[in-house]
Design an enzyme around this catalytic site. Structure first.
Site, PDB file in Angstrom:
ATOM      1  N   SER A  64       0.771  -1.332  -0.130  1.00 48.45           N
ATOM      2  CA  SER A  64       0.098   0.033  -0.012  1.00 48.45           C
ATOM      3  C   SER A  64       0.907   1.153  -0.085  1.00 48.45           C
ATOM      4  O   SER A  64       2.190   1.086   0.087  1.00 48.45           O
ATOM      5  CB  SER A  64      -1.066   0.093   1.326  1.00 48.45           C
ATOM      6  OG  SER A  64      -0.197   0.359   2.396  1.00 48.45           O
ATOM      7  N   LYS A  65       0.192   2.525  -0.034  1.00 49.37           N
ATOM      8  CA  LYS A  65       1.031   3.458  -0.009  1.00 49.37           C
ATOM      9  C   LYS A  65       2.003   3.735   1.123  1.00 49.37           C
ATOM     10  O   LYS A  65       3.061   4.435   0.853  1.00 49.37           O
ATOM     11  CB  LYS A  65      -0.285   4.756   0.410  1.00 49.37           C
ATOM     12  CG  LYS A  65      -0.736   5.178  -1.026  1.00 49.37           C
ATOM     13  CD  LYS A  65      -0.100   6.445  -1.542  1.00 49.37           C
ATOM     14  CE  LYS A  65      -0.126   6.430  -3.090  1.00 49.37           C
ATOM     15  NZ  LYS A  65       1.169   6.441  -3.643  1.00 49.37           N
TER      16      LYS A  65
END
Ligand code: GLU
Length: 492
Positions: free
Chosen positions: A254-255
């Site tokens: 994820s980010k």
């Protein structure tokens, strides 16, 4: 394989192309290219509230940048179009009519509020929260009443309530799902638009897709889709579910783990070949030792049986390393062409001719071995372009405070000033004579000069660097460093 291979990448245009999506696209593309089959791009845009034109364009441009071309799809057309799901509504309407007629689907009039209430109740009493099948048993009269009330209806699939559905996955073998756990899922929403599971099946069948290669996050959708193929008498494609991609901490990528979209990697100075090479290894391996594969190698070697089952760990350091390998393989001219826009964006010059193509080419050659990402070049080369360079105080303290430095800089200035031809060879000869003349160690000569002209202790090779800087800039920088040294000495 006897049947003509047809595979597809079917992104939902709700955002940019992520690393996971790019890997799915790549594996489908490689599989098609390996077998001389067709790779189709289909835009799954039936979620109107989240799909956008910009996302479609962004995905398309990332695919193009990666070099993953499609044989059928947006922009290129094909005999099984249209390739946007919102333009294919008649296909879904036809299939739904068939299912309703065969009583394999039914109208559901439950409102979202009613569904939510019943879901909560079910959870409270320990029952499964899925749809309870209420409208499956409606009489014609009840249906008519609801219609008259003006209720909108969704269409649900009448899932078999017993037996099992087996997903035969190329890598995972048979994965068995009990039909009792599959709720009567929605085929067409009350707004008339099909759901993913339904539209995907109708389109995969209409587009004659032979193999479906997608992330393992879709594995739980697959039994529902298989039931639909069977209900409609369509042949079921071969399924391959790709392993999850995790960050280095073992959590889904994820980010938090840094860049996750192809667009960001492009912006950060990664090369498409390196990204493809890296993604290919994120869930597939040819043998234990080979890591560098050209696109052509991948096409030749890619087979589904070598896809791995275990989650793949996304390792940014390895990707950077790989990108560095690809950068080193480029010709100097090609690399320079890639670096020029980065320098221009940073405001170092407006047009290459302002700085001189010859100089840019030399700088490119000087840094080629040292950069892992194209954008690394900014920090490494800014001193070439700036009029004034700052020497950070720590560096100055470490390198310029030696008592010999004044003498060294003075000697360097004198010798370089005298040079008529200011090229690497002459600069080198001039500076190399200083240690013996002043009786100091070479390091005590070259480090201060390096810091004076580049502002840093690590730089591209010194003599070449000085040639590119030119006489005027070099002498001026040495003078400024001398002044700074004298000031330090004065203060000290
Ligand atoms: N639109 C779906 C997605 O983006 C496609 C999944 C599939 O390949 O079936 O996840």
């Amino acid at each position: 394989m006897s049947k003509k291979i047809r595979v597809r990448f079917a992104p939902s245009p709700t955002g940019v192309l992520h690393i996971g999506g790019a890997r799915t696209a790549l594996y489908n593309w490689l599989f098609a290219r390996h077998h001389g089959g067709k790779f189709i791009l289909r835009i799954e845009d039936t979620d109107r509230s989240r799909s956008t034109e910009e996302a479609t364009s962004a995905i398309i441009s990332s695919l193009k940048w990666l070099g993953l071309d499609w044989d059928e799809g947006p922009e290129v057309g094909g005999s099984y179009g249209p390739y946007h799901q919102t333009e294919r509504l008649s296909f879904y309407e036809e299939a739904v009519a068939e299912l309703l007629k065969a009583r394999m689907a039914y109208k559901c009039y439950c409102s979202p509020e009613e569904l939510e209430e019943r879901r909560k109740l079910a959870l409270k009493s320990g029952k499964p929260p899925g749809y309870d099948g209420r409208c499956r048993k409606l009489t014609e009269k009840e249906q008519k009443d609801y219609e008259e009330e003006g209720r909108k209806c969704a269409i649900r699939f009448a899932c078999p309530k017993e037996g099992e559905t087996i997903v035969s996955d190329t890598i995972r073998g048979d994965v068995v799902f009990q039909n009792t756990v599959l709720e009567d899922f929605i085929l067409v929403r009350a707004n008339g638009l099909p759901t993913y599971n339904f539209a995907a099946v109708i389109d995969d069948a209409a587009m004659k897709i032979t193999h479906i290669i997608r992330g393992v996050d879709h594995l739980t959708n697959t039994p529902k889709q298989i039931l639909l193929y069977e209900a409609l008498g369509l042949s079921v494609p071969v399924f391959t579910h790709l392993p999850m991609i995790l960050g280095s901490d073992g959590k889904p990528l994820s980010k938090r783990h840094g860049a996750t979209s192809v667009e960001e990697y492009k912006k950060d100075g990664y090369l498409p070949g390196a990204i493809l090479n890296y993604l290919a290894l994120l869930g597939w391996s040819y043998d234990e030792k080979t890591t560098i594969f050209s696109v052509q190698d991948l096409i030749e070697k890619f087979t589904l049986d070598k896809i791995t089952k275990n989650p793949a760990i996304f390792d940014n350091i390895k990707l950077q390393w790989m990108n560095g390998c690809y950068i080193r393989e480029l010709s100097v001219d090609k690399l320079m062409d890639l670096l020029i826009p980065i320098w221009v964006d940073a405001g170092f010059f407006a047009k290459p001719s302002d700085f001189g193509i010859g100089n840019l080419k030399t700088i490119t050659a000087l840094v080629q071995e040292r950069i892992k990402c194209l954008t690394d070049v900014l920090e490494l080369t800014d001193f070439f372009f700036k009029e004034e360079i700052g020497i950070d105080p720590k560096t100055a303290d470490k390198v310029l405070k030696n008592p010999e430095v004044s003498k060294v800089l003075e000697a360097a200035h004198e010798k370089l000033k005298e040079l008529e031809k200011f090229d690497t060879e002459n600069v080198e000869a001039a500076l190399r004579s200083i240690p013996a003349e002043l009786d100091v160690k070479p390091k005590l000569v070259f480090q201060p000069i390096r810091v004076a002209v580049t502002g840093r202790t690590v730089s591209p090779p010194l003599f070449e660097t000085i040639e590119v800087l030119g006489k005027e800039k070099t002498l001026k920088r040495i003078e400024l460093a001398q002044e700074a040294t004298e000031e330090r000495e004065g203060n000290g």
